[in-house]
Design a protein around this motif. Structure first.
Motif, PDB file in Angstrom:
ATOM      1  N   UNK A  49       0.807  -1.201   0.000  1.00  0.00           N
ATOM      2  CA  UNK A  49       0.000   0.000   0.000  1.00  0.00           C
ATOM      3  C   UNK A  49       0.844   1.256   0.000  1.00  0.00           C
ATOM      4  N   UNK A  50       0.477   2.224   0.856  1.00  0.00           N
ATOM      5  CA  UNK A  50       1.190   3.487   0.885  1.00  0.00           C
ATOM      6  C   UNK A  50       2.218   3.604   1.983  1.00  0.00           C
ATOM      7  N   UNK A  51       2.672   2.494   2.533  1.00  0.00           N
ATOM      8  CA  UNK A  51       3.637   2.550   3.625  1.00  0.00           C
ATOM      9  C   UNK A  51       5.015   2.925   3.104  1.00  0.00           C
ATOM     10  N   UNK A  52       5.666   3.849   3.791  1.00  0.00           N
ATOM     11  CA  UNK A  52       7.009   4.255   3.395  1.00  0.00           C
ATOM     12  C   UNK A  52       8.026   3.230   3.873  1.00  0.00           C
ATOM     13  N   UNK A  53       9.209   3.254   3.265  1.00  0.00           N
ATOM     14  CA  UNK A  53      10.279   2.342   3.665  1.00  0.00           C
ATOM     15  C   UNK A  53      10.686   2.600   5.109  1.00  0.00           C
ATOM     16  N   UNK A  54      10.627   3.875   5.531  1.00  0.00           N
ATOM     17  CA  UNK A  54      10.987   4.222   6.904  1.00  0.00           C
ATOM     18  C   UNK A  54      10.037   3.578   7.905  1.00  0.00           C
ATOM     19  N   UNK A  55       8.750   3.556   7.568  1.00  0.00           N
ATOM     20  CA  UNK A  55       7.755   2.936   8.442  1.00  0.00           C
ATOM     21  C   UNK A  55       7.944   1.421   8.468  1.00  0.00           C
ATOM     22  N   UNK A  56       8.129   0.815   7.311  1.00  0.00           N
ATOM     23  CA  UNK A  56       8.281  -0.637   7.232  1.00  0.00           C
ATOM     24  C   UNK A  56       9.505  -1.126   7.991  1.00  0.00           C
ATOM     25  N   UNK A  57      10.506  -0.274   8.111  1.00  0.00           N
ATOM     26  CA  UNK A  57      11.722  -0.669   8.826  1.00  0.00           C
ATOM     27  C   UNK A  57      11.454  -0.967  10.298  1.00  0.00           C
ATOM     28  N   UNK A  58      10.370  -0.412  10.836  1.00  0.00           N
ATOM     29  CA  UNK A  58      10.044  -0.614  12.250  1.00  0.00           C
ATOM     30  C   UNK A  58       9.097  -1.799  12.477  1.00  0.00           C
TER      31      UNK A  58
ATOM     32  N   UNK B 101       5.947  -5.541  15.883  1.00  0.00           N
ATOM     33  CA  UNK B 101       5.391  -6.883  16.070  1.00  0.00           C
ATOM     34  C   UNK B 101       5.838  -7.481  17.399  1.00  0.00           C
ATOM     35  N   UNK B 102       7.097  -7.232  17.767  1.00  0.00           N
ATOM     36  CA  UNK B 102       7.608  -7.731  19.044  1.00  0.00           C
ATOM     37  C   UNK B 102       6.830  -7.136  20.213  1.00  0.00           C
ATOM     38  N   UNK B 103       6.539  -5.837  20.163  1.00  0.00           N
ATOM     39  CA  UNK B 103       5.772  -5.192  21.230  1.00  0.00           C
ATOM     40  C   UNK B 103       4.347  -5.726  21.289  1.00  0.00           C
ATOM     41  N   UNK B 104       3.744  -5.935  20.129  1.00  0.00           N
ATOM     42  CA  UNK B 104       2.373  -6.440  20.090  1.00  0.00           C
ATOM     43  C   UNK B 104       2.271  -7.860  20.639  1.00  0.00           C
ATOM     44  N   UNK B 105       3.343  -8.619  20.493  1.00  0.00           N
ATOM     45  CA  UNK B 105       3.347  -9.986  21.018  1.00  0.00           C
ATOM     46  C   UNK B 105       3.166 -10.011  22.530  1.00  0.00           C
TER      47      UNK B 105
ATOM     48  N   UNK C 112      12.950   8.983  22.105  1.00  0.00           N
ATOM     49  CA  UNK C 112      13.508   7.689  21.717  1.00  0.00           C
ATOM     50  C   UNK C 112      12.466   6.927  20.918  1.00  0.00           C
ATOM     51  N   UNK C 113      12.789   6.565  19.692  1.00  0.00           N
ATOM     52  CA  UNK C 113      11.807   5.930  18.814  1.00  0.00           C
ATOM     53  C   UNK C 113      11.304   4.596  19.358  1.00  0.00           C
ATOM     54  N   UNK C 114      12.187   3.808  19.959  1.00  0.00           N
ATOM     55  CA  UNK C 114      11.768   2.517  20.492  1.00  0.00           C
ATOM     56  C   UNK C 114      10.843   2.688  21.690  1.00  0.00           C
ATOM     57  N   UNK C 115      11.107   3.701  22.495  1.00  0.00           N
ATOM     58  CA  UNK C 115      10.213   3.978  23.616  1.00  0.00           C
ATOM     59  C   UNK C 115       8.862   4.460  23.093  1.00  0.00           C
ATOM     60  N   UNK C 116       8.894   5.233  22.017  1.00  0.00           N
ATOM     61  CA  UNK C 116       7.647   5.689  21.398  1.00  0.00           C
ATOM     62  C   UNK C 116       6.821   4.496  20.926  1.00  0.00           C
ATOM     63  N   UNK C 117       7.485   3.484  20.379  1.00  0.00           N
ATOM     64  CA  UNK C 117       6.783   2.265  19.954  1.00  0.00           C
ATOM     65  C   UNK C 117       6.157   1.580  21.154  1.00  0.00           C
ATOM     66  N   UNK C 118       6.917   1.463  22.230  1.00  0.00           N
ATOM     67  CA  UNK C 118       6.404   0.798  23.437  1.00  0.00           C
ATOM     68  C   UNK C 118       5.163   1.503  23.965  1.00  0.00           C
ATOM     69  N   UNK C 119       5.238   2.832  24.044  1.00  0.00           N
ATOM     70  CA  UNK C 119       4.114   3.612  24.579  1.00  0.00           C
ATOM     71  C   UNK C 119       2.933   3.570  23.622  1.00  0.00           C
ATOM     72  N   UNK C 120       3.209   3.741  22.326  1.00  0.00           N
ATOM     73  CA  UNK C 120       2.135   3.741  21.337  1.00  0.00           C
ATOM     74  C   UNK C 120       1.407   2.407  21.272  1.00  0.00           C
ATOM     75  N   UNK C 121       2.163   1.317  21.283  1.00  0.00           N
ATOM     76  CA  UNK C 121       1.564  -0.011  21.227  1.00  0.00           C
ATOM     77  C   UNK C 121       0.773  -0.295  22.506  1.00  0.00           C
ATOM     78  N   UNK C 122       1.319   0.094  23.646  1.00  0.00           N
ATOM     79  CA  UNK C 122       0.605  -0.124  24.902  1.00  0.00           C
ATOM     80  C   UNK C 122      -0.707   0.652  24.921  1.00  0.00           C
ATOM     81  N   UNK C 123      -0.671   1.882  24.440  1.00  0.00           N
ATOM     82  CA  UNK C 123      -1.891   2.699  24.390  1.00  0.00           C
ATOM     83  C   UNK C 123      -2.925   2.043  23.483  1.00  0.00           C
ATOM     84  N   UNK C 124      -2.481   1.580  22.314  1.00  0.00           N
ATOM     85  CA  UNK C 124      -3.406   0.917  21.395  1.00  0.00           C
ATOM     86  C   UNK C 124      -3.961  -0.362  22.016  1.00  0.00           C
ATOM     87  N   UNK C 125      -3.082  -1.143  22.659  1.00  0.00           N
ATOM     88  CA  UNK C 125      -3.509  -2.408  23.263  1.00  0.00           C
ATOM     89  C   UNK C 125      -4.553  -2.174  24.352  1.00  0.00           C
TER      90      UNK C 125
END
Length: 222
Positions: free
Chosen positions: A44-53, A58-62, A105-118
């Motif tokens: 779809x419209x996902x950028x390479x920068x987004x796909x890199x994460x 997926x690890x956080x969602x697990x 910190x991008x990885x911390x942002x992932x942790x917080x964002x995924x937790x909020x979504x979960x």
């Protein structure tokens, strides 16, 4: 002598014709294979920068047993970042009650964002709303899940506009689209009422994933 020259010329023309046919077939085959290779990965419209994460997301969602929702989180990341990633890639600072871009910190942002979504997902699942409502709540806040649940549990842009208008009434003068009446959100300036639609547009598989998730809700009696 003339007959011999004619035979030689005929052979040359035949060889050139065969060579030309082989070259044309080769080029056509190469174009076909290239086209097949280019159409296999449909991101779809996902950028390479987004796909890199994707692996980190997926690890956080697990941790929450939600790894099957990775495409949705990638769509949210694309929408939050516009494909140009800052340090707070999920724009998750506000979910902690902090000013925008406080997280560095991008990885911390992932942790917080995924937790909020979960957390929103669990709340939405408990109240029987659809996955679209849960996605919209990433932009509107968890209050939208309650609002959706009290209005049939099925998200629509019209329902999102109604929620936005209610929030604007609660906080008069705070959400005004900067006074820009040409802003696509106007006059529903609290959040982005088209958020879910945009997230769904980035990955074609999100639509079927949402349907499967809705079926899971029905089967679980929610």
């Amino acid at each position: 002598m003339i007959a011999k020259a004619a035979k030689v010329l005929k052979r040359i023309v035949t060889c050139l014709t065969i060579f030309f046919v082989v070259v044309v077939i080769g080029i056509a085959s190469l174009e076909f294979l290239t086209r097949e290779e280019n159409t296999e990965p449909d991101q779809g419209g996902l950028s390479a920068e987004v796909l890199a994460y994707q692996p980190q997301i997926e690890t956080e969602l697990q941790k929450y047993g939600l790894e099957n929702l990775t495409p949705i989180l990638l769509g949210i990341l694309q929408q939050e970042s516009g494909g140009v990633l800052s340090k707070d890639i999920f724009q998750a600072s506000e979910s902690l009650g902090l000013p925008p871009d406080t997280i560095t910190d991008s990885l911390y942002s992932i942790q917080v964002g995924v937790e909020y979504f979960a957390n929103n997902y669990e709340s939405g699942k408990a109240q029987g709303v659809d996955i679209e409502s849960i996605i919209q709540s990433y932009n509107f806040g968890r209050g939208y899940i309650d609002f959706s649940a009290s209005n049939g549990g099925v998200h629509s842009e019209e329902l999102a506009k109604e929620f936005s208008a209610i929030q604007m009434e609660k906080y008069p003068g705070q959400y005004t689209c900067g006074g820009d009446t040409s802003n696509f959100r106007y006059p529903y300036c609290y959040g982005d009422w088209s958020y879910t639609t945009k997230v769904f547009s980035y990955i074609p598989t999100i639509g079927s994933l949402a349907t499967d998730t809705a079926k899971e809700h029905e089967q679980s009696g929610l």
